[in-house]
Design a protein around this motif. Structure first.
Motif, PDB file in Angstrom:
ATOM      1  N   THR A   1       0.770  -1.091   0.106  1.00 46.78           N
ATOM      2  CA  THR A   1       0.029   0.068   0.086  1.00 46.78           C
ATOM      3  C   THR A   1       0.775   1.291  -0.121  1.00 46.78           C
ATOM      4  OG1 THR A   1      -1.680  -0.959   1.287  1.00 46.78           O
ATOM      5  CG2 THR A   1      -1.604   1.406   1.177  1.00 46.78           C
TER       6      THR A   1
ATOM      7  N   GLU B   1       2.584   1.790  -3.515  1.00 53.08           N
ATOM      8  CA  GLU B   1       1.544   2.219  -4.387  1.00 53.08           C
ATOM      9  C   GLU B   1       1.437   3.632  -4.168  1.00 53.08           C
ATOM     10  OE1 GLU B   1      -2.976   1.239  -6.148  1.00 53.08           O
ATOM     11  OE2 GLU B   1      -1.788  -0.283  -5.148  1.00 53.08           O
ATOM     12  N   GLU B   2       1.238   4.073  -3.121  1.00 54.76           N
ATOM     13  CA  GLU B   2       1.061   5.580  -2.703  1.00 54.76           C
ATOM     14  C   GLU B   2       2.289   6.138  -3.235  1.00 54.76           C
ATOM     15  OE1 GLU B   2       0.249   5.484   1.440  1.00 54.76           O
ATOM     16  OE2 GLU B   2      -1.999   4.907   1.281  1.00 54.76           O
ATOM     17  N   ARG B   3       3.503   5.926  -2.684  1.00 57.41           N
ATOM     18  CA  ARG B   3       4.535   6.515  -3.086  1.00 57.41           C
ATOM     19  C   ARG B   3       4.613   6.777  -4.610  1.00 57.41           C
ATOM     20  NH1 ARG B   3       8.713   5.127   1.955  1.00 57.41           N
ATOM     21  NH2 ARG B   3       7.201   5.834   3.697  1.00 57.41           N
ATOM     22  N   TYR B   4       4.454   5.523  -5.165  1.00 52.63           N
ATOM     23  CA  TYR B   4       4.453   5.477  -6.678  1.00 52.63           C
ATOM     24  C   TYR B   4       3.699   6.518  -7.228  1.00 52.63           C
ATOM     25  CZ  TYR B   4       5.042   3.146 -11.330  1.00 52.63           C
ATOM     26  OH  TYR B   4       5.391   2.992 -12.634  1.00 52.63           O
ATOM     27  N   LYS B   5       2.548   6.725  -7.085  1.00 51.05           N
ATOM     28  CA  LYS B   5       1.601   7.457  -7.367  1.00 51.05           C
ATOM     29  C   LYS B   5       2.018   9.169  -7.229  1.00 51.05           C
ATOM     30  CE  LYS B   5      -2.660   4.704  -7.015  1.00 51.05           C
ATOM     31  NZ  LYS B   5      -3.914   4.547  -6.411  1.00 51.05           N
ATOM     32  N   GLN B   6       2.491   9.520  -6.015  1.00 50.63           N
ATOM     33  CA  GLN B   6       3.337  10.679  -5.686  1.00 50.63           C
ATOM     34  C   GLN B   6       4.280  11.025  -6.615  1.00 50.63           C
ATOM     35  OE1 GLN B   6       3.635   9.913  -1.553  1.00 50.63           O
ATOM     36  NE2 GLN B   6       3.012  12.028  -1.186  1.00 50.63           N
ATOM     37  N   TYR B   7       5.290  10.092  -6.907  1.00 50.87           N
ATOM     38  CA  TYR B   7       6.189  10.245  -7.608  1.00 50.87           C
ATOM     39  C   TYR B   7       5.766  10.531  -9.456  1.00 50.87           C
ATOM     40  CZ  TYR B   7      10.263   9.097 -10.676  1.00 50.87           C
ATOM     41  OH  TYR B   7      11.227   9.146 -11.766  1.00 50.87           O
ATOM     42  N   SER B   8       4.697   9.703  -9.719  1.00 47.01           N
ATOM     43  CA  SER B   8       4.239   9.648 -11.128  1.00 47.01           C
ATOM     44  C   SER B   8       3.880  11.123 -11.031  1.00 47.01           C
ATOM     45  CB  SER B   8       3.358   8.811 -11.286  1.00 47.01           C
ATOM     46  OG  SER B   8       3.766   7.714 -11.321  1.00 47.01           O
ATOM     47  N   ALA B   9       2.969  11.666 -10.179  1.00 45.56           N
ATOM     48  CA  ALA B   9       2.628  13.090 -10.461  1.00 45.56           C
ATOM     49  C   ALA B   9       3.530  14.037 -10.662  1.00 45.56           C
ATOM     50  CB  ALA B   9       1.645  13.286  -9.177  1.00 45.56           C
TER      51      ALA B   9
ATOM     52  N   GLN C   1       0.056   0.045 -12.403  1.00 48.44           N
ATOM     53  CA  GLN C   1      -0.157  -0.809 -11.148  1.00 48.44           C
ATOM     54  C   GLN C   1       0.642  -1.676 -10.911  1.00 48.44           C
ATOM     55  OE1 GLN C   1      -3.122   0.179  -9.360  1.00 48.44           O
ATOM     56  NE2 GLN C   1      -2.390  -1.309  -8.072  1.00 48.44           N
TER      57      GLN C   1
ATOM     58  N   PHE D   1       1.915   6.139 -14.216  1.00 49.09           N
ATOM     59  CA  PHE D   1       1.673   5.096 -13.053  1.00 49.09           C
ATOM     60  C   PHE D   1       1.219   3.949 -13.604  1.00 49.09           C
ATOM     61  CE2 PHE D   1      -0.982   3.060 -10.082  1.00 49.09           C
ATOM     62  CZ  PHE D   1      -0.264   2.804  -9.306  1.00 49.09           C
TER      63      PHE D   1
END
Length: 550
Positions: free
Chosen positions: A330, A333-341, A349, A347
């Motif tokens: 979890t 995934e949260e950190r990956y989404k932040q990085y992608s933004a 999945q 991003f």
């Protein structure tokens, strides 16, 4: 009351003066010296077969146990009490510049007078009633108390309606080869001499449980200790493409956050609670630096138990591992989404799901998939690996799991849960058998008689809180509990083996009446002489008398 202080003190100093650090030649030396001390007693000169010096079994060190017995002549009873204690110590490197004085209490105490000490230690040093030095507390004064009683009854066998056995064992501070080997001798004597073992009395040290605690504790039964271990695989990637893989160290960190100091993993029984687990090792298995994330990580935790079995612990920790794994994914995934933004990169999945296996489950799966070829390979691998003397049982187990993992078809990240060290079984003493009830009654009565002669409260508790050889003279676990431990230990049968049937054959209720002091395993190790040299031998003697005159 036996006037025993000076004799027990003399025995204590004789034993302390012999440096007997575990896994060194000192263990052999102290056993030989103790054997010589006992063999010089008139009783054993006349009965030499009642004293043995025996080398440990299946051990890569040369070391010895000393066992002796006195047969009472007061009556014809076969009731027998075992007096047990270990003769090895932890190392002395912590004494630094005073290392050469660590085993010589008078010299050490003289030197300590010129050092800056904590107030309590300075008060003890100046009091004249405390002895400092490696092993004075853990636990040579306890062995000296037993030695005094062996000597006393060798001179007065007419006061003994039954028998006493002295077991002075080595290797308590590491792998308990001493007591596990001694079980064979105890079984032999049981058969040869008809000994009916009704109780064992250990003499390991006791200490305050908290600041300002003035109680002197006696323990019925003992805590159990397990070493649950986790082999964690990830998905490797170049550090420049961090989110394309899953770092096993990330999962390991979350696992430690979940397990370390977790009160949910404290085991309460009879109103007493174990301390929670704490990590003893956390590492990845990369042999050297690369810019690729690690393939696997390894972590293990100390785990104390009072009433849970090894099977219970596996079930609880499997649940904890799932929670940790899920939390890690979890967070990933949260950190990956932040990085992608932030970066503008797409991003994707993550494909991974939490997977947790016990070693037994993984091994069963691999046997079903691969048949005898897998079993033969692993047996040969373990045999070859066992020749690597640089590996302790913990790393040996990790390497076995690592090798088995190579056979897994699905290499997606996973956690493998197993045990990687010796299990010290828990022992409950509840009065459920005649012998247990007799021992509890004898102890309670003995404390009641001795208490008026000593200023501090003598308090009985249910579980000795430290690891000790008490664990190996009785079993409270059923077969399923023990099997969960052996079937999930990759070292079992190669690097590690305990004959639990030997323990079941002795299966004697055990208590701990030991010397009192502070700072065991530390430079300021010290014991209070009045309690340790006077109260302990007299309490032990009263329990013996009440048990054998039962």
């Amino acid at each position: 009351m036996l006037q025993c202080r000076e004799d027990v003190l003399t025995f204590t100093k004789q034993l302390v003066n012999i440096e007997s650090v575990v896994n060194t030649k000192g263990e052999k030396l102290i056993a030989q010296s103790l054997f010589n001390m006992i063999s010089s007693l008139p009783y054993f000169s006349q009965n030499p077969s009642r004293l043995v010096l025996e080398q440990t079994l299946n051990d890569d060190q040369e070391r010895y146990n000393v066992l002796a017995f006195v047969k009472g002549t007061k009556g014809n009873s076969n009731r027998t009490v075992i007096l047990m204690g270990h003769i090895d110590t932890v190392g002395i490197d912590d004494f630094n510049q005073l290392k050469d004085q660590a085993c010589f209490p008078e010299k050490l105490m003289e030197s300590l007078k010129s050092e800056q000490l904590p107030a309590s230690a300075k008060g003890h040093l100046d009091s004249g009633d405390w002895l400092f030095g490696r092993g004075v507390l853990d636990m040579k004064s306890g062995v000296a108390s037993h030695l005094y009683l062996l000597n006393y009854y060798s001179l007065h066998p007419e006061e003994l309606d039954g028998n006493i056995v002295l077991l002075s064992e080595c290797d308590e501070e590491d792998s308990s080869h001493g007591v596990l080997s001694a079980l064979k001798t105890l079984k032999r004597w049981k058969k040869e001499h008809g000994f009916d073992y009704v109780a064992a009395i250990n003499a390991d040290f006791v200490s305050p449980r908290y600041e300002g605690d003035e109680n002197r504790y006696i323990y019925k039964g003992t805590v159990g200790k397990l070493l649950p271990s986790f082999f964690i695989t990830g998905a490797e990637t170049h550090v420049g493409s961090a989110f394309e893989g899953l770092d096993p160290n990330f999962i390991a960190a979350e696992l430690t956050r979940q397990i370390n100091y977790n009160p949910e993993l404290c085991n309460e029984a009879f109103g007493e609670t174990t301390v929670p687990p704490v990590s003893l090792k956390q590492t990845d298995l990369k042999p050297s630096y690369t810019v690729q994330t690690a393939l696997a990580a390894y972590v293990y935790y100390n785990f104390f138990i009072h009433s849970w079995s090894p099977k219970d612990v596996l079930e609880k920790l499997k649940d904890q591992a799932y929670i940790a794994f899920n939390n890690a994914l979890t967070s990933f995934e949260e950190r990956y989404k932040q990085y992608s933004a932030m970066s503008g990169e797409p991003f994707m999945q993550p494909p991974w799901k939490p997977r947790v296996f016990t070693y037994e489950e993984m091994e069963q799966l691999l046997r079903e998939e691969n048949g005898d070829i897998f079993t033969t390979h692993m047996n040969e691998f373990k045999e070859k690996l066992s020749t690597n003397t640089s590996l302790d049982t913990r790393m040996f187990a990790a390497r076995v799991v690592e090798e088995a993992w190579k056979w897994m078809k699905d290499k997606n990240p996973a956690i493998i849960l197993f045990y990687s060290s010796l299990y010290s079984p828990r022992i409950e003493l509840t009065g459920k058998t005649t012998d247990e009830l007799a021992l509890i009654t004898a102890l309670d009565e003995a404390v009641e008689e001795i208490q008026p002669h000593y200023q501090y409260p003598i308090v009985t508790r249910n579980f000795f809180p430290y690891i000790s050889d008490m664990s190996f003279v009785a079993l409270s676990d059923d077969e399923a509990g023990i099997n969960a431990e052996t079937n999930n230990n990759p070292s079992w049968g190669t690097k590690l083996f305990v004959d639990y049937q030997d323990i079941r054959d002795i299966n004697v209720p055990v208590i701990n009446i030991g010397p009192y002091g502070l700072d065991a395993h530390k430079k300021l190790e010290r014991m209070e002489m009045t309690y340790s040299l006077e109260v302990v031998p007299n309490l032990t003697n009263l329990v013996i008398q009440k048990l054998l005159n039962h």
